[in-house]
Design a protein around this motif. Structure first.
Motif, mmCIF file in Angstrom:
data_model
loop_
_atom_site.group_PDB
_atom_site.id
_atom_site.type_symbol
_atom_site.label_atom_id
_atom_site.label_comp_id
_atom_site.label_asym_id
_atom_site.label_seq_id
_atom_site.Cartn_x
_atom_site.Cartn_y
_atom_site.Cartn_z
ATOM 1 N N ASP A 202 28.397 67.919 -39.565
ATOM 2 C CA ASP A 202 28.706 66.890 -38.514
ATOM 3 C C ASP A 202 28.401 67.665 -37.223
ATOM 4 O O ASP A 202 27.735 66.898 -36.200
ATOM 5 C CB ASP A 202 29.994 66.524 -38.439
ATOM 6 N N ALA A 203 28.951 68.704 -36.984
ATOM 7 C CA ALA A 203 28.886 69.452 -35.428
ATOM 8 C C ALA A 203 27.458 69.869 -35.340
ATOM 9 O O ALA A 203 27.108 69.855 -34.151
ATOM 10 C CB ALA A 203 29.778 70.624 -35.489
ATOM 11 N N ALA A 204 26.755 70.177 -36.554
ATOM 12 C CA ALA A 204 25.282 70.448 -36.392
ATOM 13 C C ALA A 204 24.433 69.383 -35.706
ATOM 14 O O ALA A 204 23.483 69.484 -34.976
ATOM 15 C CB ALA A 204 24.882 71.145 -37.578
ATOM 16 N N ALA A 205 24.503 68.321 -36.360
ATOM 17 C CA ALA A 205 24.026 67.054 -35.724
ATOM 18 C C ALA A 205 24.312 66.595 -34.576
ATOM 19 O O ALA A 205 23.274 66.421 -33.629
ATOM 20 C CB ALA A 205 24.429 65.725 -36.754
ATOM 21 N N LYS A 206 25.673 66.961 -34.031
ATOM 22 C CA LYS A 206 25.758 66.687 -32.693
ATOM 23 C C LYS A 206 25.290 67.783 -31.726
ATOM 24 O O LYS A 206 24.703 67.378 -30.659
ATOM 25 C CB LYS A 206 27.462 66.652 -32.410
ATOM 26 N N ALA A 207 25.280 68.817 -32.371
ATOM 27 C CA ALA A 207 24.616 70.015 -31.419
ATOM 28 C C ALA A 207 23.082 69.774 -31.108
ATOM 29 O O ALA A 207 22.617 70.102 -30.194
ATOM 30 C CB ALA A 207 24.941 71.529 -31.948
ATOM 31 N N ALA A 208 22.362 69.217 -32.296
ATOM 32 C CA ALA A 208 20.858 68.874 -32.112
ATOM 33 C C ALA A 208 20.685 68.080 -31.206
ATOM 34 O O ALA A 208 19.745 67.978 -30.056
ATOM 35 C CB ALA A 208 20.375 68.413 -33.471
ATOM 36 N N ILE A 209 21.528 66.791 -30.987
ATOM 37 C CA ILE A 209 21.558 65.953 -30.016
ATOM 38 C C ILE A 209 21.614 66.338 -28.523
ATOM 39 O O ILE A 209 20.751 66.174 -27.524
ATOM 40 C CB ILE A 209 22.479 64.621 -30.277
ATOM 41 N N LEU A 210 22.851 67.093 -28.458
ATOM 42 C CA LEU A 210 23.153 67.609 -27.152
ATOM 43 C C LEU A 210 22.001 68.732 -26.756
ATOM 44 O O LEU A 210 21.785 68.817 -25.552
ATOM 45 C CB LEU A 210 24.493 68.523 -27.103
ATOM 46 N N ALA A 211 21.418 69.488 -27.683
ATOM 47 C CA ALA A 211 20.596 70.487 -27.191
ATOM 48 C C ALA A 211 19.336 69.857 -26.832
ATOM 49 O O ALA A 211 18.634 70.335 -25.707
ATOM 50 C CB ALA A 211 20.135 71.216 -28.359
ATOM 51 N N GLY A 212 18.819 68.813 -27.177
ATOM 52 C CA GLY A 212 17.683 68.088 -27.043
ATOM 53 C C GLY A 212 17.752 67.547 -25.567
ATOM 54 O O GLY A 212 17.080 67.528 -24.560
ATOM 55 N N ILE A 213 18.961 66.902 -24.969
ATOM 56 C CA ILE A 213 19.451 66.512 -23.778
ATOM 57 C C ILE A 213 19.493 67.602 -22.915
ATOM 58 O O ILE A 213 18.890 67.581 -21.581
ATOM 59 C CB ILE A 213 20.499 65.745 -23.659
#
Length: 429
Positions: A202-213
Motif C-alpha cells: 500500500d505504501a509503495a503504491a502511494k510512494a510511486a504516485i508522490l514520486a511522480g508528482i
C-alpha cells in the motif's frame, strides 16, 4: 449561477463510496454555492444490488457500470472501486464519454497512471486523485499546484495508518508484533488479510504516485523498493530507544544530489525522537516535504477511513466541477524530466545491525575488518556477553546500500557470527 445540475456517477458504494453519497446529499446546498451549480448523484454502480444502502435512492443503483457511463449525460465519475480491473476500463470509458474522473485508486494510479493521464488529456478531461495517497490530508494538490514553482528534493512520510498504529503500540506498550496486529484488527484498522499494509505494498503504491508528482518523472510501482515490517521486534524497539530513536514504516523519495536520478523506497527505519515524524501516533499519517525554496513542510492528519477519504474525494469533486463550468481542465501529468529511477543499492544510508556472536577475543576485530573490506565505516559498537555468547550491535556511517548489504552477507559467513538478529536502516538525521 447555473441551474442545470452537474451529474455525477459513483462507482463503488462501500465504506468510502457510501460516505461520499451521504456528504453529497447532506451538504448539497453548500456544494452548490461552492461550485456554482448543483450536483446530482445520477447513478451508483455496485456489485451487490440487494444490499441496503441507507440514504441512497434504490432507483439509482445499478450493476451495469458501463451502461451508466455510456448514458452520455454524466459530467463527473467518482471511482472508489479499487484494484486494477474493471476500474481501469471504466475510467477510460468515462473519458471517452465526456466525463472527468475523481479516483481514490492508488494501486491503479501507481501501475498505469501515465496511460490514464494520457487518456484524460486526449479527451480533454480531468483526472484528480487526492484521496489515493493520504486520506484527508491535502498533499497531492499542494505538491502538484502550490509547489509547482519550487524544486522538491525529498519526501519522507508515514503513509499507511495500519502500520503506524501497530508500530506505535509496539513502541508505547511493549507489545509484540502479533499482539499489536490483533489489536489493530479488532479496532478495524487492519483488514482480515493485512498483507498489503504490513508488507508495504500500500505504501509503495502511494510512494510511486508522490514520486511522480514531486520529481516530474514517471515512477511506477515496480520502481519502488519495498520491505515489510513483519520482522520488526521488541528488541529492535529496545535498541532504537537506546539510540534515542523510534521505528516507523517510511516512504522515502529522493532526488540525487546531482539531480540526475531519483529513488523511491518503502521500509521500516529508525528515526530520532527529535524528528517530526517520530511523534506521529496511532493510525495517523504524516508526510515531510523538503523543497528548495519553501524549505521543510509537514502535512499531518488522518490517512484512512470512510469520512477522511470521502473528504478528499469531495474536495476533488468541487475542483473538477468548477473546471467543468469554466470549460477548462486542471493540471495533468508533469513528467518532463524523465529522470531514471536508481536501484536501492545506489541509495546512501545508515544501518543498525544486531549480531549474535561468539564471546571470545578477536571477534570484534574480525567484524570490524569485514566492514572495512566493504568500504563501510562504523559509527558505534555495543557488545554484551554471557556464557560464551554475545550480542554485538553496530551502527554504521552513511554508505551505499549495496556495500552495506554486501557487508551483512559477508558477516553471515564468519564462523564467529552465529546469526544476524536484525538489520534496520537509520533515517532522518
Amino acid at each position: 449561477m447555473r441551474t442545470r445540475p452537474l451529474k455525477v456517477a459513483l462507482l463503488g458504494c462501500g465504506v468510502v463510496g457510501s460516505e461520499v453519497a451521504r456528504i453529497m446529499t447532506t451538504h448539497a446546498d453548500d456544494l452548490t454555492q461552492r461550485i456554482g451549480a448543483p450536483v446530482e448523484l445520477a447513478g451508483v454502480a455496485v456489485r451487490r444490488p440487494s444490499k441496503v444502502r441507507e440514504g441512497i435512492d434504490p432507483a439509482l443503483i445499478t450493476t451495469d457500470a458501463t451502461a451508466l457511463l455510456e448514458r452520455g449525460d454524466i459530467d463527473v465519475v467518482i471511482e472508489v472501486i479499487g484494484g486494477i480491473e474493471p476500474a481501469r476500463t471504466l475510467i477510460t470509458t468515462a473519458f471517452e464519454n465526456g466525463a472527468s474522473v475523481v479516483s481514490a485508486n492508488k494501486a491503479l494510479l501507481a501501475q498505469d497512471g501515465a496511460a490514464l493521464h494520457a487518456a484524460a488529456e486526449k479527451h480533454g478531461r480531468d483526472l484528480y486523485y487526492e484521496a489515493a495517497v493520504a486520506g484527508a490530508i491535502p498533499l497531492v494538490r499542494p505538491m502538484r499546484e502550490s509547489l509547482a514553482g519550487d524544486k522538491i528534493n525529498r519526501v519522507m512520510g508515514i503513509v499507511n495508518g495500519t502500520t503506524n498504529f501497530i508500530l506505535d503500540k509496539m513502541d508505547t506498550t511493549g507489545a509484540g508484533y502479533q499482539e499489536a496486529l490483533d489489536e489493530a484488527t479488532a479496532l478495524g484498522y487492519a483488514e482480515a488479510d493485512p498483507t498489503a499494509d504490513v508488507e508495504g505494498y500500500d505504501a509503495a503504491a502511494k510512494a510511486a504516485i508522490l514520486a511522480g508528482i514531486a520529481f516530474h518523472t514517471r515512477v511506477r510501482l515496480d520502481d519502488v523498493y519495498r520491505e515489510g515490517m513483519t520482522e520488526v521486534s521488541a528488541s529492535d524497539f529496545a535498541s532504537a530507544k537506546r539510540m534515542g530513536c523510534t521505528i516507523k514504516l517510511l516512504a522515502i523519495l529522493e532526488r540525487a544530489a546531482d539531480g540526475a536520478s531519483v529513488t523511491a523506497r518503502v521500509h521500516p527505519a529508525m528515526i530520532p525522537l527529535t524528528h517530526p515524524l517520530a511523534s506521529v501516533r496511532e493510525a495517523y499519517n504524516a508526510v515531510f516535504v523538503e523543497a528548495e525554496a519553501a524549505g521543510r513542510l509537514m502535512f499531518y492528519g488522518p490517512g484512512a477511513g470512510g469520512s477522511p477519504t470521502a473528504s478528499a474525494v469531495l474536495g476533488d469533486l468541487v475542483a473538477v466541477c468548477r473546471n467543468k463550468l469554466a470549460q477548462a481542465t486542471g493540471p495533468g501529468e508533469s513528467a518532463y524530466t524523465q529522470l531514471p529511477v536508481s536501484t536501492m543499492g545506489e541509495v546512501v544510508t545508515r544501518y543498525h545491525i544486531s549480531l549474535d556472536v561468539a564471546d571470545k577475543p578477536g571477534v570484534l576485530a574480525q567484524v570490524a575488518t569485514t566492514f572495512a573490506e566493504h568500504g563501510v565505516s562504523i559509527d558505534t559498537v555495543r557488545q554484551q556477553g554471557k556464557d560464551g555468547e554475545a550480542s554485538l550491535v553496530v551502527v554504521t556511517h552513511r554508505a551505499p546500500d549495496a556495500a552495506l548489504t554486501g557487508t551483512v552477507e559477508a558477516l553471515r559467513k564468519l564462523d564467529t557470527v552465529r546469526g544476524v538478529a536484525s538489520i534496520m536502516r537509520v533515517e532522518g538525521e
